[in-house]
Design an enzyme around this catalytic site. Sequence first.
Site, PDB file in Angstrom:
ATOM      1  N   HIS A   1      64.367  30.111  81.059  1.00 20.72           N
ATOM      2  CA  HIS A   1      65.438  29.541  81.866  1.00 20.72           C
ATOM      3  C   HIS A   1      65.638  30.250  83.190  1.00 20.72           C
ATOM      4  O   HIS A   1      66.669  30.082  83.835  1.00 20.72           O
ATOM      5  CB  HIS A   1      66.751  29.468  81.060  1.00 20.72           C
ATOM      6  CG  HIS A   1      66.557  28.745  79.770  1.00 20.72           C
ATOM      7  ND1 HIS A   1      66.363  27.375  79.715  1.00 20.72           N
ATOM      8  CD2 HIS A   1      66.420  29.195  78.503  1.00 20.72           C
ATOM      9  CE1 HIS A   1      66.157  27.029  78.450  1.00 20.72           C
ATOM     10  NE2 HIS A   1      66.173  28.105  77.698  1.00 20.72           N
TER      11      HIS A   1
ATOM     12  N   LYS B   1      80.321  23.423  80.688  1.00 22.80           N
ATOM     13  CA  LYS B   1      79.245  22.419  80.572  1.00 22.80           C
ATOM     14  C   LYS B   1      79.763  21.180  79.848  1.00 22.80           C
ATOM     15  O   LYS B   1      79.475  20.053  80.235  1.00 22.80           O
ATOM     16  CB  LYS B   1      78.045  22.999  79.798  1.00 22.80           C
ATOM     17  CG  LYS B   1      77.532  24.323  80.336  1.00 22.80           C
ATOM     18  CD  LYS B   1      76.810  24.201  81.646  1.00 22.80           C
ATOM     19  CE  LYS B   1      76.429  25.579  82.179  1.00 22.80           C
ATOM     20  NZ  LYS B   1      76.792  25.767  83.589  1.00 22.80           N
TER      21      LYS B   1
ATOM     22  N   ARG C   1      77.304  25.610  94.346  1.00 18.36           N
ATOM     23  CA  ARG C   1      76.939  26.664  95.314  1.00 18.36           C
ATOM     24  C   ARG C   1      75.640  26.252  95.992  1.00 18.36           C
ATOM     25  O   ARG C   1      75.006  25.282  95.577  1.00 18.36           O
ATOM     26  CB  ARG C   1      76.724  27.972  94.564  1.00 18.36           C
ATOM     27  CG  ARG C   1      75.506  27.919  93.664  1.00 18.36           C
ATOM     28  CD  ARG C   1      75.204  29.202  92.928  1.00 18.36           C
ATOM     29  NE  ARG C   1      73.942  29.122  92.226  1.00 18.36           N
ATOM     30  CZ  ARG C   1      73.769  28.551  91.024  1.00 18.36           C
ATOM     31  NH1 ARG C   1      74.806  28.013  90.409  1.00 18.36           N
ATOM     32  NH2 ARG C   1      72.590  28.491  90.451  1.00 18.36           N
TER      33      ARG C   1
ATOM     34  N   GLU D   1      72.192  15.956  70.674  1.00 16.68           N
ATOM     35  CA  GLU D   1      71.557  15.105  71.689  1.00 16.68           C
ATOM     36  C   GLU D   1      70.164  14.670  71.236  1.00 16.68           C
ATOM     37  O   GLU D   1      69.505  15.382  70.478  1.00 16.68           O
ATOM     38  CB  GLU D   1      71.403  15.874  73.010  1.00 16.68           C
ATOM     39  CG  GLU D   1      72.690  16.124  73.741  1.00 16.68           C
ATOM     40  CD  GLU D   1      72.448  16.788  75.081  1.00 16.68           C
ATOM     41  OE1 GLU D   1      71.283  17.174  75.366  1.00 16.68           O
ATOM     42  OE2 GLU D   1      73.409  16.956  75.848  1.00 16.68           O
TER      43      GLU D   1
HETATM   44  C1  MV4 Z   1      67.521  19.653  76.808  1.00 19.88           C
HETATM   45  C2  MV4 Z   1      66.115  19.655  76.659  1.00 19.88           C
HETATM   46  C3  MV4 Z   1      65.531  18.601  75.960  1.00 19.88           C
HETATM   47  N1  MV4 Z   1      66.294  17.618  75.423  1.00 19.88           N
HETATM   48  N2  MV4 Z   1      68.255  18.663  76.273  1.00 19.88           N
HETATM   49  C4  MV4 Z   1      67.829  24.024  78.730  1.00 19.88           C
HETATM   50  C5  MV4 Z   1      69.010  24.693  79.282  1.00 19.88           C
HETATM   51  C6  MV4 Z   1      69.924  23.662  79.723  1.00 19.88           C
HETATM   52  N3  MV4 Z   1      69.879  23.572  81.169  1.00 19.88           N
HETATM   53  C7  MV4 Z   1      69.472  22.385  79.109  1.00 19.88           C
HETATM   54  N4  MV4 Z   1      68.146  22.630  78.620  1.00 19.88           N
HETATM   55  C8  MV4 Z   1      67.454  21.679  77.994  1.00 19.88           C
HETATM   56  N5  MV4 Z   1      68.157  20.650  77.463  1.00 19.88           N
HETATM   57  C9  MV4 Z   1      67.659  17.664  75.585  1.00 19.88           C
HETATM   58  N6  MV4 Z   1      68.394  16.699  75.034  1.00 19.88           N
HETATM   59  C10 MV4 Z   1      65.376  20.721  77.227  1.00 19.88           C
HETATM   60  C11 MV4 Z   1      66.054  21.717  77.874  1.00 19.88           C
HETATM   61  C12 MV4 Z   1      65.252  22.808  78.425  1.00 19.88           C
HETATM   62  C13 MV4 Z   1      65.165  23.006  79.808  1.00 19.88           C
HETATM   63  C14 MV4 Z   1      65.851  22.207  80.699  1.00 19.88           C
HETATM   64  C15 MV4 Z   1      65.717  22.467  82.055  1.00 19.88           C
HETATM   65  C16 MV4 Z   1      64.918  23.506  82.531  1.00 19.88           C
HETATM   66  C17 MV4 Z   1      64.259  24.285  81.656  1.00 19.88           C
HETATM   67  C18 MV4 Z   1      64.361  24.067  80.280  1.00 19.88           C
HETATM   68  C19 MV4 Z   1      63.685  24.886  79.387  1.00 19.88           C
HETATM   69  C20 MV4 Z   1      63.791  24.664  78.043  1.00 19.88           C
HETATM   70  C21 MV4 Z   1      64.572  23.619  77.548  1.00 19.88           C
END
Ligand code: MV4
Length: 697
Positions: A235, A116, A292, A200
């Site tokens: 997630h 990542k 994918r 972040e």
């Molecule tokens: C974030 C966020 C809010 N602000 N980054 C969750 C796992 C990873 N894919 C990144 N994620 C997040 N990053 C910042 N700066 C909120 C999430 C997040 C989230 C993102 C996408 C889909 C579902 C989620 C569930 C909880 C938190």
Amino acid sequence: MFTKLLIANRGEIACRVIRTARRLGIATVAVYSDADRHALHVQLADEAVHVGPAPARESYLVIANIIEAARRSGAQAIHPGYGFLSENADFARACAEAGVVFVGPPPAAIEAMGSKSAAKAIMERAGVPLVPGYHGDDQKPARLKASADEMGYPVLLKATAGGGGKGMRQVWSAADFDDALAAAQREASASFGDERMLVEKYLTRPRHVEVQVFCDSHGEGVYLAERDCSLQRRHQKVIEEAPAPGMSAELRAAMGETAVQAARAIDYVGAGTVEFLLDEDGSFYFMEMNTRLQVEHPVTEMITGQDLVEWQLRVAAGEPLPLKQDAITLHGHAFEARIYAEDPDNDFLPATGTLAHLRPPEESSHVRVDTGVREGDEISVYYDPMIAKLVVWDEDRGRALQRLARALVDYRIGGTVTNLDFLYNLVTTKPFRNAELDTGFIERHRELIFREQDIDLARDLPAAALALLLQRQQTARGSRQPGDPWSPWDSASAWRLNEPHRHRLRLHCHQQDFEAVVEARGKDHYVVSARVSAATTDDERAEQRQGATDGVDVVASEALQARLSGETLTLDRDGHRQRATLARTQDGHTLYFAEGACHFREWQPDTGEGGHDASAGGLLAPMNGTIVALVADVGAPVTAGSPLLIMEAMKMEHTLRAPADGSVEQFFFQAGDLVSGGAELLQFTPAGEENRESAHA
Ligand code: MV4
């Protein structure tokens, strides 16, 4: 184009890939583990190769076994599906070394997106927008805190080695930073062996919007719109839709072009998905790229009219992209709901069981069911308990949502716990209908989604009583040898001379015992009364048998008529006709109405030795077998323990005995009949109950 394709996967995605390959005239090779010997994807493929024991790490994930299967079958290409080896660069390389085409991106592209943090660094260099933050190597607390102070709170601490939501910690003020950082570093060190952090700007209500990209080996790249996947639980995606609600053409083009730019940054080839966080102000930020085909790709297919697996096969065979960007048009709106054998009321624990009853909704241009299981299949404990992906399409979001709700109701599954009710409750909430989407939706609306379903006894109880009676008569008719159709002895209608043909039924549903009286008049049946059986314990039941306690009517006697044809129960309530589907389950029945389902079973009065209800085996066939002899006479009084019926099973004779003093009202089978385990064999009335309903008629 290839003439033979091996699918290195199982379940619904294997079946789905086989479907497209077959349409293109490509022969297919399935691989299967011990547990999948009789699975649907094996049945659908032209050939199949055994690759090992049930655990995926000993079969589907063993690169050498998959490559060997391709060699043995002569497959020229391998489609990895998703999950399993689909993002394994070593597997992609092994395919190339074996001279087999890997239907996916180059190994280097897989590796580039595998980390990542490395992915973010590549995207930053490519000018792809990232969430404002600090990704540097200087991990001194003071440096990390300075970056947080500079961007402003709240901030999100993310473990560099983390992913998928693991190792994230919100920090709401400068005062909390030092302790939060120390805790996050400890967790990251414990979970990933690496305490490095990135800081972040915390987006408080972001949406997860991902863009489908496709690149060919001739330098062309396009985007096929976006999908909103914000509805996630821990997630794990639950509901996906395309296009993302509220997207302007400008924002769609900006995100699409950025996604293609991200793909080009790693010389991408094939199907890929670029995930963004979309903030409330319309800003979007790169999150990660999946190398994918994704589980949720069907919603993109439904609004673009493209078959993305066909695109994958063509691109892997060296062909150019089937369409240029300006030829990709969008029409309508699509949803996908992931149907799982899991228990939402038990923290979504995966469920096991047999799919004893499986009736997907009818497929059409509006409804698509991607599944890898059939009725009778076991839910495997070795793999993801997905039953199907339910995909719907219509002209706009509102109509597509209506289709989704209806299709969820029409999806009939018995034999295991599923998340169908949870999905239905979720998609019928007002915030979802209003597309108030963000990644915190499910958590924020938990009360609303898990709202208690109204129990509609007035609907359920009479219908269950009628269904049970009609089902018994249907079984009895079905089991009788063709004799004299007019013989009164052959009648299953309980016809009695000069007496109303009344049946007394004892049902257990919605956590209560009920007693119902049904009267047969010609071909119709009427529910004369249905009351809560006040007896909820054995002693109370014994007392009630003495007439000491009367139940309370839950439905007034009413002109409810019913007919059962096959599994379809047609109910006519004073001219208002409705249909329901009756299904047998392991311990009783389920009636599926348009608005929901009612699970019920019959119970027998307490005989003192436990096993109080029919489903406890009192009067059910203990296992598959053959009826040897009916040893009691219908209507003749018998004492508790007297033999009523003898059946043979597993080379032994089993005698079914009277659960109490009383008499047999009706046998449902005859000597020589084959019966399956759990089948109701006879109707028994305890002494002193024969005419009870006449006292209440
Ligand atoms: C974030 C966020 C809010 N602000 N980054 C969750 C796992 C990873 N894919 C990144 N994620 C997040 N990053 C910042 N700066 C909120 C999430 C997040 C989230 C993102 C996408 C889909 C579902 C989620 C569930 C909880 C938190």
